[in-house]
Scaffold this motif. Structure first.
Motif, PDB file in Angstrom:
ATOM      1  N   GLY A  28       0.985  -1.093  -0.276  1.00 15.70           N
ATOM      2  CA  GLY A  28       0.146  -0.007   0.139  1.00 15.70           C
ATOM      3  C   GLY A  28       0.949   1.201  -0.023  1.00 15.70           C
ATOM      4  N   THR A  29       0.201   2.441   0.052  1.00 17.06           N
ATOM      5  CA  THR A  29       0.855   3.395   0.209  1.00 17.06           C
ATOM      6  C   THR A  29       1.042   4.169   1.594  1.00 17.06           C
ATOM      7  OG1 THR A  29      -0.861   4.775  -0.716  1.00 17.06           O
ATOM      8  CG2 THR A  29       0.857   4.127  -2.159  1.00 17.06           C
ATOM      9  N   CYS A  30       1.861   4.854   1.996  1.00 15.95           N
ATOM     10  CA  CYS A  30       1.813   5.564   3.293  1.00 15.95           C
ATOM     11  C   CYS A  30       0.914   6.908   3.142  1.00 15.95           C
ATOM     12  CB  CYS A  30       3.352   5.927   3.780  1.00 15.95           C
ATOM     13  SG  CYS A  30       3.395   6.976   5.418  1.00 15.95           S
ATOM     14  N   PRO A  31      -0.079   6.926   4.192  1.00 15.81           N
ATOM     15  CA  PRO A  31      -0.747   8.061   4.228  1.00 15.81           C
ATOM     16  C   PRO A  31       0.011   9.298   4.345  1.00 15.81           C
ATOM     17  CG  PRO A  31      -1.391   6.946   5.913  1.00 15.81           C
ATOM     18  CD  PRO A  31      -0.261   5.804   5.368  1.00 15.81           C
ATOM     19  N   ASN A  32       1.081   9.375   4.945  1.00 17.83           N
ATOM     20  CA  ASN A  32       1.916  10.414   5.391  1.00 17.83           C
ATOM     21  C   ASN A  32       2.746  11.163   4.435  1.00 17.83           C
ATOM     22  OD1 ASN A  32       2.484  12.525   7.416  1.00 17.83           O
ATOM     23  ND2 ASN A  32       4.379  11.343   7.439  1.00 17.83           N
ATOM     24  N   CYS A  33       3.651  10.220   3.711  1.00 15.06           N
ATOM     25  CA  CYS A  33       4.658  10.715   2.844  1.00 15.06           C
ATOM     26  C   CYS A  33       4.256   9.975   1.439  1.00 15.06           C
ATOM     27  CB  CYS A  33       5.950  10.032   3.234  1.00 15.06           C
ATOM     28  SG  CYS A  33       6.330   8.392   3.405  1.00 15.06           S
ATOM     29  N   GLY A  34       3.426   9.019   1.308  1.00 15.84           N
ATOM     30  CA  GLY A  34       3.014   8.586  -0.084  1.00 15.84           C
ATOM     31  C   GLY A  34       3.841   7.447  -0.617  1.00 15.84           C
ATOM     32  N   LYS A  35       5.018   7.057   0.253  1.00 16.16           N
ATOM     33  CA  LYS A  35       5.855   5.886  -0.194  1.00 16.16           C
ATOM     34  C   LYS A  35       5.185   4.536   0.039  1.00 16.16           C
ATOM     35  CE  LYS A  35       9.842   8.370  -0.411  1.00 16.16           C
ATOM     36  NZ  LYS A  35      10.979   8.516  -0.733  1.00 16.16           N
ATOM     37  N   PRO A  36       5.719   3.590  -0.859  1.00 17.57           N
ATOM     38  CA  PRO A  36       4.944   2.270  -0.653  1.00 17.57           C
ATOM     39  C   PRO A  36       5.542   1.377   0.407  1.00 17.57           C
ATOM     40  CG  PRO A  36       6.646   2.358  -2.568  1.00 17.57           C
ATOM     41  CD  PRO A  36       6.449   3.780  -2.237  1.00 17.57           C
ATOM     42  N   ILE A  37       4.625   0.959   1.070  1.00 19.95           N
ATOM     43  CA  ILE A  37       4.916   0.254   2.385  1.00 19.95           C
ATOM     44  C   ILE A  37       4.113  -1.115   2.382  1.00 19.95           C
ATOM     45  CG2 ILE A  37       5.648   2.179   3.734  1.00 19.95           C
ATOM     46  CD1 ILE A  37       2.991   1.700   5.022  1.00 19.95           C
ATOM     47  N   SER A  39       1.665  -3.747   4.352  1.00 23.66           N
ATOM     48  CA  SER A  39       0.496  -3.337   5.110  1.00 23.66           C
ATOM     49  C   SER A  39       0.892  -3.742   6.463  1.00 23.66           C
ATOM     50  CB  SER A  39      -0.585  -4.487   5.052  1.00 23.66           C
ATOM     51  OG  SER A  39      -1.143  -4.248   3.625  1.00 23.66           O
ATOM     52  N   HIS A  40       0.304  -2.929   7.565  1.00 28.71           N
ATOM     53  CA  HIS A  40       0.471  -3.015   8.908  1.00 28.71           C
ATOM     54  C   HIS A  40       2.035  -3.201   9.467  1.00 28.71           C
ATOM     55  CE1 HIS A  40      -3.667  -4.445   9.150  1.00 28.71           C
ATOM     56  NE2 HIS A  40      -3.419  -5.201   8.223  1.00 28.71           N
ATOM     57  N   ARG A  41       2.635  -2.304   8.771  1.00 32.84           N
ATOM     58  CA  ARG A  41       4.084  -1.988   9.230  1.00 32.84           C
ATOM     59  C   ARG A  41       4.308  -0.490   9.326  1.00 32.84           C
ATOM     60  NH1 ARG A  41       3.418  -6.856   8.091  1.00 32.84           N
ATOM     61  NH2 ARG A  41       5.289  -8.257   7.630  1.00 32.84           N
ATOM     62  N   VAL A  42       5.328   0.020  10.160  1.00 32.31           N
ATOM     63  CA  VAL A  42       5.733   1.000  10.168  1.00 32.31           C
ATOM     64  C   VAL A  42       6.380   1.737   8.906  1.00 32.31           C
ATOM     65  CG1 VAL A  42       7.052   2.897  11.387  1.00 32.31           C
ATOM     66  CG2 VAL A  42       6.146   1.111  12.990  1.00 32.31           C
ATOM     67  N   CYS A  43       6.117   2.795   8.303  1.00 37.46           N
ATOM     68  CA  CYS A  43       6.733   3.462   7.270  1.00 37.46           C
ATOM     69  C   CYS A  43       8.254   3.792   7.446  1.00 37.46           C
ATOM     70  CB  CYS A  43       6.168   4.550   6.647  1.00 37.46           C
ATOM     71  SG  CYS A  43       7.007   5.477   5.203  1.00 37.46           S
ATOM     72  N   LYS A  44       9.185   3.255   6.825  1.00 36.04           N
ATOM     73  CA  LYS A  44      10.745   3.083   6.787  1.00 36.04           C
ATOM     74  C   LYS A  44      11.180   4.634   6.529  1.00 36.04           C
ATOM     75  CE  LYS A  44      11.773  -1.538   6.378  1.00 36.04           C
ATOM     76  NZ  LYS A  44      12.541  -2.546   5.520  1.00 36.04           N
ATOM     77  N   ALA A  45      10.423   5.363   5.818  1.00 33.98           N
ATOM     78  CA  ALA A  45      10.698   6.739   5.447  1.00 33.98           C
ATOM     79  C   ALA A  45      10.596   7.861   6.249  1.00 33.98           C
ATOM     80  CB  ALA A  45      10.305   6.922   3.700  1.00 33.98           C
ATOM     81  N   CYS A  46       9.395   7.685   6.931  1.00 34.52           N
ATOM     82  CA  CYS A  46       8.843   8.759   7.763  1.00 34.52           C
ATOM     83  C   CYS A  46       8.811   8.216   9.249  1.00 34.52           C
ATOM     84  CB  CYS A  46       7.404   9.568   7.206  1.00 34.52           C
ATOM     85  SG  CYS A  46       6.173   8.518   7.108  1.00 34.52           S
ATOM     86  N   GLY A  47       8.552   7.191   9.476  1.00 33.53           N
ATOM     87  CA  GLY A  47       8.198   6.384  10.673  1.00 33.53           C
ATOM     88  C   GLY A  47       6.919   6.837  11.412  1.00 33.53           C
ATOM     89  N   TYR A  48       5.921   6.934  10.626  1.00 37.29           N
ATOM     90  CA  TYR A  48       4.434   7.047  11.015  1.00 37.29           C
ATOM     91  C   TYR A  48       3.799   5.772  10.732  1.00 37.29           C
ATOM     92  CZ  TYR A  48       4.024  11.925  11.383  1.00 37.29           C
ATOM     93  OH  TYR A  48       4.182  13.276  11.833  1.00 37.29           O
ATOM     94  N   TYR A  49       2.844   5.281  11.456  1.00 44.45           N
ATOM     95  CA  TYR A  49       2.037   4.041  11.532  1.00 44.45           C
ATOM     96  C   TYR A  49       0.700   4.581  12.143  1.00 44.45           C
ATOM     97  CZ  TYR A  49      -0.105  -0.440  12.314  1.00 44.45           C
ATOM     98  OH  TYR A  49      -1.050  -1.648  12.216  1.00 44.45           O
ATOM     99  N   ASN A  50      -0.387   4.185  11.164  1.00 47.58           N
ATOM    100  CA  ASN A  50      -1.669   4.677  11.495  1.00 47.58           C
ATOM    101  C   ASN A  50      -1.936   6.008  11.820  1.00 47.58           C
ATOM    102  OD1 ASN A  50      -4.523   4.012  11.854  1.00 47.58           O
ATOM    103  ND2 ASN A  50      -4.302   3.369  13.753  1.00 47.58           N
ATOM    104  N   LYS A  51      -1.297   7.108  11.135  1.00 48.15           N
ATOM    105  CA  LYS A  51      -1.291   8.796  11.378  1.00 48.15           C
ATOM    106  C   LYS A  51      -0.682   9.067  12.643  1.00 48.15           C
ATOM    107  CE  LYS A  51      -5.294   8.749   8.330  1.00 48.15           C
ATOM    108  NZ  LYS A  51      -6.735   9.369   7.960  1.00 48.15           N
TER     109      LYS A  51
END
Length: 58
Positions: A28-37, A39-51
């Motif tokens: 899927g895509t990270c709702p914060n930065c838009g990078k592909p991640i 599902s159910h993982r912390v985004c490695k680019a920005c560090g956000y999970y579930n906003k």
């Protein structure tokens, strides 16, 4: 000692192996930065999970 009684047909062999296929991971895509991640993982680019900020990224 085990001895094969009959030859296994291509059809039966294929039916047995029907669940052995590789599956592509759902991305899927990270709702914060838009990078592909994944599902159910912390985004490695920005560090956000579930906003929410979860991890501090350098």
């Amino acid at each position: 000692m085990i001895v094969q009684q009959r030859r296994v047909s291509k059809s039966r062999k294929g039916m047995r192996r029907s669940h052995h296929a590789l599956v592509e991971p759902i991305v899927g895509t990270c709702p914060n930065c838009g990078k592909p991640i994944k599902s159910h993982r912390v985004c490695k680019a920005c560090g956000y999970y579930n906003k929410k900020k979860v991890v501090e990224v350098k």
